[in-house]
Design an enzyme around this catalytic site. Structure first.
Site, PDB file in Angstrom:
ATOM      1  CD  GLU A  36      -2.940  -0.872  -0.158  1.00  0.00           C
ATOM      2  OE1 GLU A  36      -2.914   0.218  -0.773  1.00  0.00           O
ATOM      3  OE2 GLU A  36      -3.637  -1.830  -0.538  1.00  0.00           O
ATOM      4  CE1 TYR A 119      -6.496   3.191  -0.866  1.00  0.00           C
ATOM      5  CE2 TYR A 119      -4.155   3.132  -0.311  1.00  0.00           C
ATOM      6  CZ  TYR A 119      -5.250   2.580  -0.931  1.00  0.00           C
ATOM      7  OH  TYR A 119      -5.135   1.391  -1.593  1.00  0.00           O
ATOM      8  CG  ASP A 137      -8.014   4.672  -4.830  1.00  0.00           C
ATOM      9  OD1 ASP A 137      -9.267   4.575  -4.909  1.00  0.00           O
ATOM     10  OD2 ASP A 137      -7.246   4.047  -5.575  1.00  0.00           O
TER      11      ASP A 137
END
Length: 364
Positions: A36, A119, A137
């Site tokens: 991520e 996020y 996102d």
DNA sequence: AAGCCGGGGGC
DNA sequence: GCCCCAGGCTT
């Protein structure tokens, strides 16, 4: 189409169409966290080879925590946004020291990690720990703004909050991580910025943008600022020992922690050779002469563009002195590949290494 | 809220 | 050329 229909159609499409990724469906919070961070503002195809190398080099959070920052940046070289690597490295030490080597599984704790924002916190908590946190996102913004026909400027915080509220309402109770990944996968594969393939979309029947033929108008984004273009002069200083001088950029600067050839911005009505001489005097307190032009190249950063003019230089007077909190080092051409360089400087080192290799082959 | 922070690929 | 990308940090 009810919220339940949205979830079922989307998850069924995801189960049949999801791409294979090294971190997908692995259940390893460390791998999911690393992925991520790498995927921030970075496409899956670009991040994937970096992820594999990163895992080979740092298989566990303990390996990462005990590594040198330079080694982490070297693995990150070419991926960009290097503060991600520095923050990730610092965060790995916190995970080892404060969280028993386990990636935190609560909102409060995971947000203590550097480089983790709303996020990434939602992504890791949902994908690794099946917690119900909806991600927002670029993909989610595009998919949901089209689906609900949101025509407001998606650059604004207010619009993003609206989309977050929609995502919070829609997210699946049973499969929150898959739901998040499914929206993003749909945005990457079908609901693309230009020429979306609406005929393949599981949400087409209820999509406002599709029904009103506005997929090219939504999401609306206010115009971006123009990026200035600068002329940069850099000096490749060689000594009598076949070594070149490189400088380390401070952590709080752009490209922090990366090495470079010293130089700087050309001023008004200044000859480029004089720019290099001035910059090296200011940065290193030495007088240099220009031997010859070495390379000219264009490069684009996130908020400006440059044309870099590199010259081979010799020291005429003085000994290079680093500025406060800046390190300099003389290294051989062979050693250039061991240091992390940002892209524009890496183009210079590649030419230097190729020339050096050619020289050696001629001598043999 | 706005600016800063890389590099690559698609069009 | 411009836009966008599984954003976060700083001011």
């Amino acid at each position: 189409m009810t919220d339940t229909d949205f979830r079922n159609h989307l998850l069924a499409w995801y189960d049949n169409n999801k791409r294979d990724m090294p971190w997908r469906d692995c259940g390893d919070p460390y791998k999911i966290w690393i992925s991520e961070i790498m995927l921030q503002q970075t496409r899956v195809d670009q991040a994937t080879p970096y992820f594999k190398r990163f895992m080979d080099r740092f298989p566990t959070v303990h390996d990462l925590a005990k590594a040198d920052q330079q080694d982490v940046l070297k693995v990150w070289e070419g991926l960009g946004y290097y503060s991600r690597a520095r923050h990730l490295h610092a965060a790995s030490k916190l995970v080892v020291e404060e969280f028993d080597g386990k990636v935190p599984n609560t909102w409060e704790e995971i947000n203590e990690l550097k480089g983790v924002g709303p996020y990434t916190a939602s992504a890791v908590l949902s994908i690794a720990y099946q917690k119900k946190h909806a991600v927002v996102d670029g993909n989610v913004i595009r998919v949901l703004s089209r689906y609900f026909g949101i025509e407001d400027d998606v650059r604004s915080t207010k619009t993003k909050n609206t989309i977050q509220d929609y995502a919070d309402d829609l997210i699946s109770e049973e499969r929150p991580g898959d739901f998040n990944q499914a929206v993003m996968e749909l945005g990457a594969m079908v609901c693309t910025p230009s020429n979306p393939e609406c005929e393949k979309c599981p949400l087409q029947a209820n999509c406002v943008a599709h029904k009103t033929v506005k997929t090219e108008d939504i999401p609306y984004k206010s115009p971006a600022k123009k990026r200035p273009h600068h002329q940069i002069g850099v000096g490749i200083i060689m000594n009598n020992n076949e070594e070149v001088l490189i400088a380390l950029r401070p952590d709080d600067a752009m490209l922090g922690g990366m090495w470079e050839f010293p130089g700087g911005k050309q001023e008004e009505n200044e000859k480029m050779e004089d720019t290099v001489i001035r910059e090296l005097r200011e940065e290193l307190d030495v007088d240099v002469s220009i031997s010859k032009p070495f390379m000219k190249l264009d490069h684009a950063y996130s908020h400006f563009k440059i044309t870099m003019h590199a010259y081979l230089c010799e020291i005429e007077a003085g000994t290079p002195q680093p500025n406060t909190s800046q390190e300099i080092r003389w290294i051989t051409i062979d050693e250039l590949e061991d240091y992390p360089f940002p892209k524009a400087n890496r183009k210079l080192t590649e030419k230097l290494m190729n020339l050096d290799k050619g020289q050696q082959e001629l001598e043999i």
